[in-house]
Design a protein around this motif. Structure first.
Motif, short mmCIF file in Angstrom:
data_model
loop_
_atom_site.label_atom_id
_atom_site.label_comp_id
_atom_site.label_asym_id
_atom_site.label_seq_id
_atom_site.Cartn_x
_atom_site.Cartn_y
_atom_site.Cartn_z
N LEU A 196 11.82 47.77 36.78
CA LEU A 196 11.03 47.90 35.57
C LEU A 196 10.82 46.52 34.95
N ARG A 197 9.56 46.16 34.72
CA ARG A 197 9.25 44.87 34.12
C ARG A 197 9.40 44.96 32.61
N MET A 198 10.25 44.08 32.09
CA MET A 198 10.48 44.01 30.66
C MET A 198 10.16 42.59 30.17
N PRO A 199 10.05 42.40 28.85
CA PRO A 199 9.77 41.06 28.34
C PRO A 199 10.79 40.02 28.82
N ASN A 200 10.29 38.85 29.15
CA ASN A 200 11.15 37.76 29.62
C ASN A 200 12.15 37.34 28.55
N THR A 201 13.40 37.14 28.98
CA THR A 201 14.43 36.66 28.05
C THR A 201 15.10 35.38 28.54
N TYR A 202 14.77 34.94 29.75
CA TYR A 202 15.44 33.73 30.25
C TYR A 202 14.75 32.49 29.68
N VAL A 203 15.53 31.67 28.98
CA VAL A 203 15.00 30.48 28.31
C VAL A 203 15.81 29.23 28.69
N GLY A 204 16.54 29.31 29.81
CA GLY A 204 17.47 28.24 30.16
C GLY A 204 16.90 27.07 30.90
N LEU A 205 15.60 27.08 31.18
CA LEU A 205 14.95 25.94 31.82
C LEU A 205 13.81 25.46 30.93
N PRO A 206 13.47 24.18 31.00
CA PRO A 206 12.47 23.61 30.08
C PRO A 206 11.13 24.34 30.11
N PHE A 207 10.71 24.86 31.25
CA PHE A 207 9.39 25.48 31.38
C PHE A 207 9.43 27.00 31.19
N MET A 208 10.56 27.55 30.78
CA MET A 208 10.67 29.00 30.61
C MET A 208 10.90 29.35 29.15
N ASP A 209 10.14 30.35 28.68
CA ASP A 209 10.25 30.80 27.30
C ASP A 209 10.01 32.31 27.27
N VAL A 210 10.20 32.93 26.13
CA VAL A 210 9.94 34.36 26.00
C VAL A 210 8.43 34.60 26.12
N ASP A 211 8.06 35.81 26.44
CA ASP A 211 6.64 36.17 26.55
C ASP A 211 5.98 36.19 25.18
N PRO A 212 4.67 35.95 25.14
CA PRO A 212 3.93 36.13 23.87
C PRO A 212 4.03 37.59 23.42
N LYS A 213 3.87 37.83 22.13
CA LYS A 213 4.00 39.17 21.57
C LYS A 213 3.10 40.18 22.29
N PHE A 218 21.07 26.15 23.85
CA PHE A 218 21.58 25.97 25.21
C PHE A 218 21.22 24.55 25.63
N GLY A 219 22.13 23.63 25.37
CA GLY A 219 21.80 22.22 25.55
C GLY A 219 20.63 21.89 24.65
N ASN A 220 19.65 21.16 25.19
CA ASN A 220 18.41 20.92 24.45
C ASN A 220 17.25 21.71 25.05
N ARG A 221 17.60 22.70 25.89
CA ARG A 221 16.57 23.44 26.62
C ARG A 221 15.98 24.61 25.84
N THR A 222 16.59 24.99 24.74
CA THR A 222 16.07 26.12 23.98
C THR A 222 15.48 25.71 22.63
N LYS A 223 15.39 24.44 22.40
CA LYS A 223 14.88 23.96 21.13
C LYS A 223 13.44 24.43 20.93
N ASN A 224 13.19 25.03 19.78
CA ASN A 224 11.86 25.52 19.38
C ASN A 224 11.32 26.65 20.26
N LYS A 225 12.21 27.30 20.99
CA LYS A 225 11.76 28.43 21.81
C LYS A 225 11.95 29.74 21.04
N GLY A 226 11.33 30.79 21.58
CA GLY A 226 11.36 32.08 20.92
C GLY A 226 12.61 32.87 21.22
N GLN A 227 12.72 34.01 20.56
CA GLN A 227 13.84 34.94 20.77
C GLN A 227 13.29 36.33 21.00
N TYR A 228 14.02 37.13 21.77
CA TYR A 228 13.60 38.51 21.99
C TYR A 228 14.80 39.36 22.40
#
Length: 237
Positions: free
Chosen positions: A94-111, A224-234
């Protein structure tokens, strides 16, 4: 880990954490019961915690319909093809909204994408429920995605070896209100804390790097280090 991890063998689900894989579980599927495994996918693999738990099961499911349902952000690669320690008659993702934010190019999905994924998953879930109720075998509705082998065997191996760690987690003391939510939502009890206490990660090797603590923090005080700075939450509500 947005969804809980369950091994259902009777009418009630059996939840577990890292402290629950130190011994064998002699479990026998009862008549008219359906052994089922429900868990999230981490790094295009069945999480190590889940694999170890299933490997410790002493389960007699002969003659019983057994299935697995897993959640993922986009796709699961060959997670259930190569990293499921037990035979299942049918399996679903089942595809659910992305929650992995541990790499610089990965963030939560748009609303908008979050809403779309949940809507599509709800529709798919109705189909899955009917097939499970009818005990249909050899049904594998899996979002393996492109480059499935590369993701599971190469990138997934890198994830497990280098990216699953609580060491980069830290808290901004100027934002933390010591509410204790992060410690309460940690699925493996890796965070020392609680109401009135500053959270501390134990560095025992049990962290799943599921980012539950990060996403549930009401003041975005966890990084998470500096990799989650200014990223979203879900997290699922």
């Amino acid at each position: 880990m947005d969804s809980p991890t369950y091994c259902e063998l009777h009418t009630r689900p059996l939840s577990f954490n890292s402290r629950g894989i130190k011994r064998s579980y002699p479990l026998r599927a009862q008549r008219r019961r359906t052994p089922s495994f429900i868990f999230p996918i981490h790094g295009w693999r069945v999480p190590t915690l889940v694999r170890h738990f299933i490997e410790h099961l002493d389960i007699n499911s002969k003659g019983h319909f057994t299935y697995a349902v897993c959640t993922c952000g986009d796709d699961i690669g060959l997670a259930l093809d190569n990293f499921m320690p037990i035979h299942v008659d049918s399996a679903y993702s089942l595809r659910m909204p992305n929650t992995y934010v541990g790499l610089p190019f990965m963030d939560v999905d748009p609303k908008e994408l979050q809403i779309l994924k949940k809507s599509q998953t709800e529709q798919r879930l109705h189909v899955i429920m009917e097939e499970i109720y009818d005990k249909k075998k050899d049904i594998f509705r899996l979002d393996r995605g492109r480059f499935a082998s590369l993701k599971t065997h190469i990138i997934g191996g890198f994830f497990e070896k280098y990216l699953i760690s609580d060491k980069p987690f830290h808290v901004d003391a100027t934002k933390c209100v010591k509410c204790g939510i992060c410690a309460n939502v940690c699925p493996v009890g890796d965070i020392l804390g609680g109401f009135g206490k500053m959270p501390e990660w134990q560095h025992t090797g049990e962290c799943l790097t599921c980012f539950n603590c990060y996403h549930h923090c009401p003041h975005h005080a966890i990084e998470f280090g500096n990799r989650t700075k200014n990223k979203g939450q879900y997290y699922f509500k």
